[in-house]
Write an enzyme that holds these catalytic residues in place. Structure first.
Site, mmCIF file in Angstrom:
data_model
loop_
_atom_site.group_PDB
_atom_site.id
_atom_site.type_symbol
_atom_site.label_atom_id
_atom_site.label_comp_id
_atom_site.label_asym_id
_atom_site.label_seq_id
_atom_site.Cartn_x
_atom_site.Cartn_y
_atom_site.Cartn_z
ATOM 1 N N ASP A 189 0.862 -1.182 0.000
ATOM 2 C CA ASP A 189 0.000 0.000 0.000
ATOM 3 C C ASP A 189 0.896 1.228 0.000
ATOM 4 O O ASP A 189 1.729 1.397 0.892
ATOM 5 C CB ASP A 189 -0.907 0.005 1.234
ATOM 6 C CG ASP A 189 -1.846 1.202 1.250
ATOM 7 O OD1 ASP A 189 -2.655 1.327 0.320
ATOM 8 O OD2 ASP A 189 -1.755 2.012 2.194
ATOM 9 N N GLU A 274 -1.971 -1.453 -5.757
ATOM 10 C CA GLU A 274 -3.243 -0.841 -6.120
ATOM 11 C C GLU A 274 -3.095 -0.096 -7.442
ATOM 12 O O GLU A 274 -2.092 0.587 -7.670
ATOM 13 C CB GLU A 274 -3.689 0.125 -5.017
ATOM 14 C CG GLU A 274 -5.131 0.580 -5.144
ATOM 15 C CD GLU A 274 -5.598 1.368 -3.931
ATOM 16 O OE1 GLU A 274 -6.790 1.717 -3.884
ATOM 17 O OE2 GLU A 274 -4.759 1.640 -3.045
ATOM 18 N N ASP A 355 -3.096 1.503 7.234
ATOM 19 C CA ASP A 355 -2.277 1.158 6.070
ATOM 20 C C ASP A 355 -1.942 -0.331 6.023
ATOM 21 O O ASP A 355 -1.950 -0.941 4.951
ATOM 22 C CB ASP A 355 -0.994 1.994 6.067
ATOM 23 C CG ASP A 355 -1.282 3.482 5.951
ATOM 24 O OD1 ASP A 355 -2.303 3.833 5.335
ATOM 25 O OD2 ASP A 355 -0.487 4.289 6.469
#
Length: 398
Positions: A189, A274, A355
């Site tokens: 992330d 992502e 996170d």
């Protein structure tokens, strides 16, 4: 089994003599001129609903060289000029393939100064590179050796805005081979407070390279702004001084990203990230500077090509997947999760770091894609109250 080697560019800094620098500067100008002339010709033909290909622009180049106005094109090597036409052909191919925008004209002040030489226009012997139209080899700083027995197929010479000279040699690198397969996988992330947060719980700090040199950069920009506009020597020196600060920031950032991506690829078989639209995120005026400094797009690019080199897999999860609002322990989807919330507790009793939880959810979603082909999309509540994952449409058997 035939072994395929990876073609890899090795970039080195070099220090040309005054004569060599003048020759390369002339070559850069001629490359830019030929590119712009060919683009203008192809644009005019496009308006007439005609198509002009590389062979036709190559024939045009021969005609241009015979004119009195463009006779100076004969003073430099013809190979970089032909390569400029090939690059323009690639640009149009990408445009027609809807992979890029319409090619733009090269600017004398803003465009990258570069010239590409193929094997017919340079000699590489005993570790010395001599370019066409030059009597002596260029003085290269060999910061790392080329692969043993490597023979460059192209040599691209460039000069950056800070005035530094570089040569990039494209060679086949037999040392790049797939790494041993492992069973490790990690979710990544990206963020601003921490550059990367891994599903293992590890957090990698954000160096904030631009912020560290912000005072120096601001001073250089103020000095540049005070100079009279034009091509004066003082303005040119001030512009180069500001460019050196930018180059320092860029070099630090790139070095850090190379180290991080190489480590992730070597340690993990599968890496899940992502699928962010960084270009759209840069429209946020408050965060644009920090997002640019984090260089998420460069991170992904490096990760993908290194994974391809070493036989690893990179999975990009859909940007609308609610990785931050989803409990990685029980799968409950929270209604809201403001950015100010960094730690939260689910109804099941699990307490999450925002996170780390997002990285764990990305990993789980990415592995689902890898194993069963599930489409990673936002979860929506089904009539039964259970969260549902949108699946890919099954293929119909004939």
């Amino acid at each position: 089994m035939k072994t395929t080697h990876v073609k890899r560019a090795f970039k080195y800094r070099f220090y040309p003599t005054d004569v060599q620098a003048a020759e390369l500067s002339r070559t850069f100008g001629c490359v830019r001129k030929v590119y712009n002339l060919a683009l203008a010709a192809r644009t005019e033909a496009w308006r007439r609903q005609e198509r002009v290909n590389y062979n036709q622009t190559s024939a045009m180049l021969t005609v241009w060289k015979k004119t009195e106005e463009l006779a100076y094109l004969n003073e430099v090597s013809s190979v970089p000029l032909q390569q400029a036409l090939r690059h323009l052909q690639v640009a149009f191919t990408n445009f027609f393939g809807k992979r890029a925008k319409y090619p733009r004209f090269k600017s004398r002040k803003k465009s990258r100064k570069s010239a590409e030489y193929t094997t017919s226009a340079f000699r590489f012997r005993d570790g010395k590179l001599t370019l066409a139209k030059m009597a002596e080899p260029i003085d290269i700083v060999w910061s790392r050796p080329l692969p043993e027995g490597a023979s460059p197929s192209t040599a691209t010479v460039s000069q950056d805005a800070a005035g530094r000279w570089y040569v990039s040699m494209l060679v086949e690198d037999p040392t790049v081979q797939p790494l041993p397969v492992t069973d490790t996988a990690v979710g990544v992330d990206v963020g601003l407070d921490h550059l990367l947060t891994l599903s293992t719980g590890e957090k990698i700090s954000n160096p904030r390279h631009e912020r560290r040199d912000r005072a120096r950069l601001a001073k250089a920009q103020r000095q540049l702004a005070r100079k009279a506009k034009g091509d004066g020597a003082n303005r040119r020196k001030a512009r180069q001084k500001a460019a050196k600060v930018y180059a320092r920031i860029t070099d630090r950032r790139r070095d850090n990203l190379h180290k991080l991506t190489t480590r992730l690829v070597r340690e993990n078989q599968t890496i899940v990230i992502e699928d962010l639209t960084v270009r759209n995120m840069l429209k946020n005026g408050k965060l644009a500077r920090a997002i640019s400094d984090a260089a998420w797009a460069d991170f992904r690019s490096m990760l993908e090509y290194k994974a391809q080199w070493y036989g690893r897999e990179v999975i990009a999860v859909d940007r609308w997947f609610p990785s931050s609002k989803l409990c990685s322990a029980c799968g409950t989807l929270q209604d809201k999760m403001p950015l100010s919330v960094r730690t939260w507790t689910c109804d099941c009793g699990a307490t999450h770091d925002r996170d780390v939880n997002a990285a764990k959810n990305l990993l789980a979603a990415g592995l689902a894609v890898s194993v069963c082909g599930a489409g990673v999309r936002p979860q929506r509540s089904s009539p039964s109250g259970q969260s549902a994952m949108k699946q890919k449409t099954p293929r119909r058997e004939p």
